[in-house]
Write a protein that holds these residues in place. Structure first.
Motif, PDB file in Angstrom:
ATOM      1  N   ALA A   1       0.812  -1.213   0.000  1.00  0.00           N
ATOM      2  CA  ALA A   1       0.000   0.000   0.000  1.00  0.00           C
ATOM      3  C   ALA A   1       0.850   1.268   0.000  1.00  0.00           C
ATOM      4  CB  ALA A   1      -0.933  -0.007   1.211  1.00  0.00           C
ATOM      5  N   ARG A   2       2.100   1.171   0.466  1.00  0.00           N
ATOM      6  CA  ARG A   2       2.953   2.352   0.548  1.00  0.00           C
ATOM      7  C   ARG A   2       3.709   2.635  -0.739  1.00  0.00           C
ATOM      8  NH1 ARG A   2       5.716  -0.042   5.865  1.00  0.00           N
ATOM      9  NH2 ARG A   2       5.527  -1.824   4.473  1.00  0.00           N
ATOM     10  N   TYR A   3       3.609   1.719  -1.710  1.00  0.00           N
ATOM     11  CA  TYR A   3       4.457   1.847  -2.889  1.00  0.00           C
ATOM     12  C   TYR A   3       4.135   3.094  -3.704  1.00  0.00           C
ATOM     13  CZ  TYR A   3       6.733   0.963  -7.314  1.00  0.00           C
ATOM     14  OH  TYR A   3       7.506   1.096  -8.435  1.00  0.00           O
ATOM     15  N   ALA A   4       2.853   3.346  -3.929  1.00  0.00           N
ATOM     16  CA  ALA A   4       2.475   4.448  -4.818  1.00  0.00           C
ATOM     17  C   ALA A   4       3.039   5.779  -4.322  1.00  0.00           C
ATOM     18  CB  ALA A   4       0.962   4.517  -4.953  1.00  0.00           C
ATOM     19  N   TYR A   5       2.906   6.051  -3.012  1.00  0.00           N
ATOM     20  CA  TYR A   5       3.413   7.318  -2.471  1.00  0.00           C
ATOM     21  C   TYR A   5       4.925   7.384  -2.597  1.00  0.00           C
ATOM     22  CZ  TYR A   5       4.674  10.941   0.876  1.00  0.00           C
ATOM     23  OH  TYR A   5       5.219  12.055   1.457  1.00  0.00           O
TER      24      TYR A   5
END
Length: 400
Positions: free
Chosen positions: A123-127
């Motif tokens: 979930a943290r990849y995009a940011y």
């Protein structure tokens, strides 16, 4: 005195059965006691429990984390001897092994790690990607390395995901197909003279001619003179250096030999190939050497080494030849090569005869037939029994 050797296994049956047979036929070692073999089961373990084993051969924990943690526990807390350190498994993912051997001056081909084609499921990849990932030109990277090149997973094994890339179109097709695999781009060694695969077990190494384009039963070629003495010695030194550096004592190394140069391309294999249907002619050597090294480690109370002592290797200077010579000295010191050879001469002088009698007899024939039956479809059984039997008869003839 009774010593217990544990086998931590996955799907293999041929070499474990062979190992058990040779150790049983070897009998008690004078002054050293008896040696038993036990196949390790996976179950809850108390971190303070005392293990039953003096040594464990691991063929499973490179992907199965529960037994990996058990191996760390018995090594760190109980001094159980392990042939491959579970603390350096991350280096089995190739990348750290490339880095270490490049720093030591080996002739590793030009290699670049590129970001994922498809992002990992996090979930943290995009940011993170939006803020910190820099755009890059895949074509520019490939052109800088030069075609042809290989694209292969940084943690690959068994040739999974490996692609030969000869031009821009193949580059993008391979990268698109890589998905969530993290990939290296590595310069190809064009026009090489020989592909060598060396299997190292403890202080000994067998260098074999390897043909990766052939089916598995034909990849290892019986050829005793395919390398010059100097190249063969360098291949052995590179394998011993890698293994001593990372505390791996059951490992294989792939090298490409072109003219006077030896290029290591893959040398981090937590589970090297020792299948009867792959090694065939070389299978008896592998089993005999594995038994010898295990008996030596247990009988001499060889201590597990967790500290890598990388500073000793990084401090080596001089020409390439001078560094190789010092690396070989350091590796032989780690493997106690002279002590091992003396031990085998003194206590295991009968093992050659034991293994020769076994391979030439009906018990080995049954193992071979059972292995072929379990590996190949029914209509190919006769063909492969005869194929492998012929190669093993050649080994018996050569030994006799």
């Amino acid at each position: 005195m009774r010593h217990r050797i544990g086998l931590l296994l996955g799907t293999e049956e041929d070499w474990p059965s062979a190992f058990e047979t040779v150790l049983r036929r070897l009998g008690p070692i004078k002054g050293m006691g008896e040696f038993d073999v036990e196949r390790v089961t996976i179950e809850p373990f108390d971190l303070r429990a005392r293990p039953r084993h003096s040594l464990v051969i691991d063929r499973l924990a490179y992907w199965y984390y529960h037994p990996r943690e058990w191996l760390k526990k018995i090594s760190m807390m109980d001094d159980v001897y392990l042939l491959n350190s579970p603390f350096t498994f991350q280096s089995m993912e190739k990348h750290a092994a490339y880095c270490a051997m490049m720093r030591l001056g080996l002739k590793v081909p030009e290699t670049v790690l590129v970001p994922y084609k498809n992002p990992p499921d996090n979930a943290r990849y995009a940011y993170t990607a939006a803020r910190y990932n820099r755009p890059f030109d895949l074509d520019e990277v490939a052109e800088r390395i030069g075609y042809p090149l290989f694209m292969k997973p940084y943690d690959g094994g068994a040739w999974r995901g490996v692609s030969l890339v000869r031009d821009r179109d193949e580059l993008h097709r391979a990268y698109d197909a890589s998905g969530e695999m993290l990939m290296h781009l590595q310069q190809a060694v064009q026009g090489y003279d020989a592909f060598a695969r060396s299997l190292s077990i403890g202080a000994e190494t067998m260098v074999m001619r390897f043909r990766p384009e052939e089916p598995m039963h034909a990849r290892y070629t019986v050829d005793h003179g395919f390398l010059s003495p100097a190249a063969g010695e360098e291949v052995v030194t590179i394998g011993k250096l890698v293994n001593a550096f990372f505390r791996w004592e059951f490992n294989s190394c792939e090298t490409l030999v072109k003219g006077p140069d030896v290029h290591p391309i893959d040398y981090a294999n937590a589970c090297p190939d020792v299948a009867l249907t792959s090694l065939h002619y070389y299978f008896p050597w592998a089993i005999k050497t594995l038994v010898k090294w295990c008996v030596f480690c247990v009988a001499t109370r060889r201590r597990p080494r967790i500290d890598l002592e990388t500073h000793d290797y990084f401090a080596v200077t001089g020409t390439y030849e001078e560094r190789l010579a010092e690396y070989r000295r350091l590796a032989d010191r780690y493997f106690e090569t002279e002590r091992y050879q003396e031990f085998c001469d003194t206590h295991l002088g009968h093992i050659d005869e034991v293994v020769l009698e076994w391979v030439a007899g009906p018990e080995f024939d049954r193992l071979l037939v059972d292995t072929v039956t379990a590996t190949y479809p029914a209509h190919e059984h006769d063909r492969f029994v005869e194929h492998f039997s012929g190669l093993l008869r050649l080994w018996v003839k050569d030994q006799g």
